[in-house]
Every structure is written in C-alpha cells, then in structure tokens.
Design a protein around this motif. Structure first.
Motif, PDB file in Angstrom:
ATOM      1  N   GLY A   1       0.802  -1.228   0.000  1.00 46.36           N
ATOM      2  CA  GLY A   1       0.000   0.000   0.000  1.00 46.36           C
ATOM      3  C   GLY A   1       0.830   1.269   0.000  1.00 46.36           C
ATOM      4  N   ARG A   2       2.132   1.147   0.213  1.00 44.72           N
ATOM      5  CA  ARG A   2       3.019   2.316   0.152  1.00 44.72           C
ATOM      6  C   ARG A   2       4.396   1.861  -0.292  1.00 44.72           C
ATOM      7  N   TYR A   3       5.189   2.787  -0.837  1.00 39.85           N
ATOM      8  CA  TYR A   3       6.493   2.377  -1.343  1.00 39.85           C
ATOM      9  C   TYR A   3       7.408   3.576  -1.446  1.00 39.85           C
ATOM     10  N   LYS A   4       8.639   3.378  -1.004  1.00 40.26           N
ATOM     11  CA  LYS A   4       9.601   4.471  -1.077  1.00 40.26           C
ATOM     12  C   LYS A   4      10.471   4.292  -2.329  1.00 40.26           C
ATOM     13  N   ALA A   5      10.577   5.346  -3.107  1.00 46.45           N
ATOM     14  CA  ALA A   5      11.410   5.304  -4.322  1.00 46.45           C
ATOM     15  C   ALA A   5      12.870   5.452  -3.909  1.00 46.45           C
ATOM     16  N   SER A   6      13.515   4.320  -3.614  1.00 46.15           N
ATOM     17  CA  SER A   6      14.874   4.449  -3.073  1.00 46.15           C
ATOM     18  C   SER A   6      15.965   4.435  -4.152  1.00 46.15           C
ATOM     19  N   SER A   7      15.582   4.334  -5.414  1.00 44.47           N
ATOM     20  CA  SER A   7      16.574   4.405  -6.488  1.00 44.47           C
ATOM     21  C   SER A   7      15.985   5.228  -7.635  1.00 44.47           C
ATOM     22  N   ARG A   8      16.866   5.567  -8.584  1.00 40.17           N
ATOM     23  CA  ARG A   8      16.371   6.328  -9.738  1.00 40.17           C
ATOM     24  C   ARG A   8      15.382   5.504 -10.544  1.00 40.17           C
ATOM     25  N   GLU A   9      15.715   4.201 -10.656  1.00 39.00           N
ATOM     26  CA  GLU A   9      14.823   3.309 -11.405  1.00 39.00           C
ATOM     27  C   GLU A   9      13.425   3.295 -10.780  1.00 39.00           C
ATOM     28  N   ALA A  10      13.380   3.152  -9.441  1.00 36.78           N
ATOM     29  CA  ALA A  10      12.085   3.116  -8.750  1.00 36.78           C
ATOM     30  C   ALA A  10      11.339   4.429  -8.971  1.00 36.78           C
ATOM     31  N   ALA A  11      12.055   5.545  -8.879  1.00 37.99           N
ATOM     32  CA  ALA A  11      11.407   6.858  -9.041  1.00 37.99           C
ATOM     33  C   ALA A  11      10.829   6.988 -10.449  1.00 37.99           C
ATOM     34  N   GLU A  12      11.566   6.495 -11.452  1.00 38.66           N
ATOM     35  CA  GLU A  12      11.070   6.577 -12.837  1.00 38.66           C
ATOM     36  C   GLU A  12       9.830   5.712 -13.030  1.00 38.66           C
ATOM     37  N   CYS A  13       9.893   4.510 -12.481  1.00 46.13           N
ATOM     38  CA  CYS A  13       8.736   3.595 -12.621  1.00 46.13           C
ATOM     39  C   CYS A  13       7.507   4.181 -11.933  1.00 46.13           C
ATOM     40  N   LEU A  14       7.700   4.732 -10.760  1.00 52.50           N
ATOM     41  CA  LEU A  14       6.559   5.288 -10.024  1.00 52.50           C
ATOM     42  C   LEU A  14       6.037   6.557 -10.703  1.00 52.50           C
ATOM     43  N   SER A  15       6.929   7.341 -11.295  1.00 53.52           N
ATOM     44  CA  SER A  15       6.483   8.550 -12.013  1.00 53.52           C
ATOM     45  C   SER A  15       5.546   8.163 -13.152  1.00 53.52           C
ATOM     46  N   LEU A  16       5.898   7.076 -13.851  1.00 52.61           N
ATOM     47  CA  LEU A  16       5.049   6.625 -14.954  1.00 52.61           C
ATOM     48  C   LEU A  16       3.670   6.206 -14.446  1.00 52.61           C
ATOM     49  N   LEU A  17       3.670   5.501 -13.325  1.00 56.23           N
ATOM     50  CA  LEU A  17       2.402   4.993 -12.791  1.00 56.23           C
ATOM     51  C   LEU A  17       1.545   6.117 -12.212  1.00 56.23           C
ATOM     52  N   PHE A  18       2.170   7.028 -11.506  1.00 56.32           N
ATOM     53  CA  PHE A  18       1.394   8.075 -10.836  1.00 56.32           C
ATOM     54  C   PHE A  18       1.111   9.274 -11.750  1.00 56.32           C
ATOM     55  N   GLY A  19       1.784   9.303 -12.920  1.00 53.74           N
ATOM     56  CA  GLY A  19       1.543  10.391 -13.863  1.00 53.74           C
ATOM     57  C   GLY A  19       2.038  11.729 -13.347  1.00 53.74           C
ATOM     58  N   ARG A  20       3.024  11.707 -12.471  1.00 52.56           N
ATOM     59  CA  ARG A  20       3.657  12.949 -12.001  1.00 52.56           C
ATOM     60  C   ARG A  20       5.093  12.614 -11.649  1.00 52.56           C
ATOM     61  N   SER A  21       5.885  13.642 -11.481  1.00 58.79           N
ATOM     62  CA  SER A  21       7.297  13.396 -11.221  1.00 58.79           C
ATOM     63  C   SER A  21       7.511  13.009  -9.751  1.00 58.79           C
ATOM     64  N   ILE A  22       8.116  11.862  -9.543  1.00 55.15           N
ATOM     65  CA  ILE A  22       8.376  11.390  -8.174  1.00 55.15           C
ATOM     66  C   ILE A  22       9.885  11.358  -7.948  1.00 55.15           C
ATOM     67  N   ALA A  23      10.314  11.989  -6.880  1.00 54.78           N
ATOM     68  CA  ALA A  23      11.753  12.141  -6.626  1.00 54.78           C
ATOM     69  C   ALA A  23      12.301  10.912  -5.904  1.00 54.78           C
ATOM     70  N   VAL A  24      13.603  10.679  -6.082  1.00 56.58           N
ATOM     71  CA  VAL A  24      14.267   9.607  -5.328  1.00 56.58           C
ATOM     72  C   VAL A  24      14.124   9.944  -3.847  1.00 56.58           C
ATOM     73  N   GLY A  25      13.721   8.958  -3.055  1.00 56.06           N
ATOM     74  CA  GLY A  25      13.551   9.185  -1.622  1.00 56.06           C
ATOM     75  C   GLY A  25      12.096   9.459  -1.242  1.00 56.06           C
ATOM     76  N   GLU A  26      11.257   9.795  -2.226  1.00 52.25           N
ATOM     77  CA  GLU A  26       9.848  10.097  -1.917  1.00 52.25           C
ATOM     78  C   GLU A  26       9.059   8.808  -1.668  1.00 52.25           C
ATOM     79  N   GLU A  27       8.157   8.861  -0.702  1.00 50.06           N
ATOM     80  CA  GLU A  27       7.286   7.696  -0.475  1.00 50.06           C
ATOM     81  C   GLU A  27       5.923   7.967  -1.098  1.00 50.06           C
ATOM     82  N   VAL A  28       5.414   6.970  -1.813  1.00 55.87           N
ATOM     83  CA  VAL A  28       4.080   7.126  -2.421  1.00 55.87           C
ATOM     84  C   VAL A  28       3.120   6.127  -1.791  1.00 55.87           C
ATOM     85  N   ARG A  29       1.848   6.453  -1.885  1.00 57.36           N
ATOM     86  CA  ARG A  29       0.810   5.564  -1.341  1.00 57.36           C
ATOM     87  C   ARG A  29      -0.124   5.122  -2.466  1.00 57.36           C
ATOM     88  N   LEU A  30      -0.522   3.865  -2.401  1.00 59.17           N
ATOM     89  CA  LEU A  30      -1.428   3.305  -3.410  1.00 59.17           C
ATOM     90  C   LEU A  30      -2.743   4.107  -3.468  1.00 59.17           C
TER      91      LEU A  30
END
Ligand code: PLP
Length: 337
Positions: free
Chosen positions: A19-48
């Motif tokens: 239900g939540r996930y921290k973008a701890s790498s650049r790869e994770a941040a890029e993947c999450l940005s695609l899913l959330f449709g906004r720019s997500i920074a390395v280190g940011e935590e997102v919630r489902l």
C-alpha cells in the motif's frame, strides 16, 4: 517508456502488496512517475491510495478531459450470486470512445511529444485517439483494418484523417505507418508501449477501491485479450494483492476488439492466465442473454466474457470486464444478419 516494464514490476509489486512504497533508487522513481503520472523524486514515499479515483459528487465538470478523469470510477454492477457472485465493470461509461480505450489513449497521448500522431486500430482506439487528440490539440491519423470500418462515420464527425486497409488484423496494418513516422508523426504504439499496461494498473486500483466498498475481493477476473494491456494489468495487480486468477478470453474465430494469444501480445506473459476460447456466435448469445436479464446492451467482446463466465463451474467472486456497449456495432451487426 523506452525500457521494458519488466524492470518496474518488482517496484509495483511492493507498492500493491504493502500500500506504500519508497522510491529508493532512480529506477524506482522513474517507474513510479510513470504509474502516478507525475514526477516522483528519489527518496519520496508514495501511497497506493493516490491512484484511487476522486469522483465529483454532483458530476459537474469544467472540461471534456475532466469528464474522463474525474468521471472515474466507471460503474461496477452486481450481476449474479452468491455463491457464484459476479460484478461487471462497465467501461462504456468512459466518455470519448464509450470504451475502455479512453483510459489507454489518455495515458499514451499525454506522453506523446509533437503534434502529429499516427496509429493503427480496429475500432475503439481509433475513436478514442481522434477524440482525445481533438481535446489535446493533436493531429491524428489512423489506419484501420477492413473489419474496423464500422467506426469510419465516427471518425468523419471527429474530423481525423483515416485510411481503411485491406488487411484483416490490426497488427498487419503496422507497416503502413512507416511513411508517416518518417515524415515526423509519432506512433504511440498501443501494442508495445508499456504505458498501456501501466494505465490499467490504475484501472485495477479503481476496481479494488470499488470492490472493497462492498467488502469483496475477486477470486477470478475474466477479460478479453486485445493488446492484452488491460487484462494483464488487472491480473498482475489482483494476483499480487489477493492471489486472484485471471481468465483471458480469446476469439475462437473472430470477435471485434479481441484476438488470439498466438497472434502475439506483449503483456500476457507477465501474468499467469487461463485462456478460454469463445466463438462469435457464443459471444452474441452472451450479449442476448445479458440484455434479456439486465436490459443492458453490451458489446460483442463483453458478450464473450459473459459467456465465459456462465461456463465457469466454481463458486466465488468474479469480476467481468465489459470493454464497451453494443451501440457502435450497429452497422457491423447489420452485415452479420
Ligand atoms: N477493446 C475491445 C472492444 C475489447 O473487447 C477488448 C477486450 O475485450 C479490448 C479492447 C482489449 O483490451 P486490450 O487491448 O487492453 O487487451
């Protein structure tokens, strides 16, 4: 997205599971940005939760695009049970193409830089691209296989350029795009662009949100296979979260909007799925049965999904994906009589 969605699946899996996930790498941040449709920074935590729809209670909208994004969720209708309990996801409530393809096209077109877009489609994608293209100010051209010519009148009204080709399958039309691409048009590529799959992870979150509101989690999802983006994303999300089983429907002969797995589809191999065959005759029987039972006119591929459901023996909670309604197919049905 140029790389393969495979690199993102591990990140998405963790997000869906916890239900939540921290973008701890650049790869994770890029993947999450695609899913959330906004720019997500390395280190940011997102919630489902952020992927869940935010409907407008009074259904007043400021723009056609809001009609789509703030119009979600599309309805979920209980159609039978228990003990064999089924909920149908009515995707013709999407405003542009009156089909699930509004979702795919919205995601694909947002990522396209440049004004000219070229694509192949057998129906719903063509209409969705033409419509959303008008809203976003893109000049769209579509190539349509012969069987999809019943959407031509819609494309005329929407004012896009199109060409009906003498080929039977949408993928066979792909080679015709090359000249347009050389001349600068961008090809969103619904068959290969991972944003198709990713768009429907959001659809899955929406469906999860709806089912949770009635205290249900799906044991089975039944969906037709076209590009396989829709079914595979739902299979992935619900498989990870609840161990849900995906049942993919392919045409035994021909059913508009769906095709057989062996014709090649990108995302179905990412999930475990049971594949079932339904013929056009059975699909239209499904449409008829459903219309007599509920008064709703579902599209042929939805009829195939319904028919596949009626053939299932196991009790449990089923979700049936109905991509569109029968209305668009009037011309086609006339020819089949
Ligand atoms: N469009 C229509 C009319 C369909 O019936 C279906 C599947 O049933 C699809 C599209 C499939 O979607 P996708 O291309 O995501 O596999």
């Amino acid at each position: 997205m140029s790389s393969d969605v495979g690199v993102c699946l591990g990140h998405y899996r963790e997000l869906v599971k916890s239900g939540r996930y921290k973008a701890s790498s650049r790869e994770a941040a890029e993947c999450l940005s695609l899913l959330f449709g906004r720019s997500i920074a390395v280190g940011e935590e997102v919630r489902l939760d952020e992927l869940m729809p935010k409907p407008r209670a009074h259904r007043v909208y400021d723009s056609p695009l809001e009609l789509l994004t703030a119009g979600w969720p599309t309805p979920l209708l209980k159609v039978s049970g228990p003990p064999k309990e089924a909920y149908a996801k009515l995707e013709w409530y999407n405003p542009f193409s009156a089909s699930v393809k509004d979702r795919t096209v919205y995601y694909l077109l947002r990522s396209v830089e440049g004004e000219r877009v070229v694509e192949v489609s057998s129906g719903n994608v063509a209409v969705a691209l033409a419509a959303v293209g008008n809203v976003l100010g893109k000049k769209v051209k579509v190539y349509i296989p012969t069987a999809g010519r019943y959407v031509a009148p819609f494309l005329d009204f929407l004012g896009v350029e199109y060409q009906v080709l003498d080929v039977s399958m949408t993928v066979e039309a792909l080679e015709h795009l090359q000249k347009d691409i050389r001349e600068g048009a961008v090809h969103p590529n619904q068959f290969g662009n991972d944003l198709n799959f990713i768009a429907h992870l959001r659809t899955a979150a929406e469906l999860d949100w709806q089912l949770s509101s009635v205290g249900r989690r799906p044991d089975y999802i039944i969906a037709g296979l076209g590009t396989s983006g829709h079914a595979s994303a739902l299979g992935f999300y619900f498989g990870v979260k609840y161990g849900t089983k995906l049942i993919g429907v392919q045409p035994r002969d021909w059913i508009p909007g769906i095709r057989r797995v062996e014709t090649g589809m990108k995302w179905i191999s990412l999930v475990e799925a049971e594949i079932v065959d339904v013929s056009l005759r059975e699909a239209l029987e499904g449409v008829r049965e459903f219309a007599r039972k509920t008064g709703l006119l579902i599209g042929p591929s939805a009829g195939a999904v319904y028919k596949a459901f009626t053939a299932q023996r196991h009790d449990g909670v089923y979700v049936l994906i109905f991509p569109d309604s029968l209305m668009k197919y009037a011309l086609l049905l006339e020819q089949l009589r």
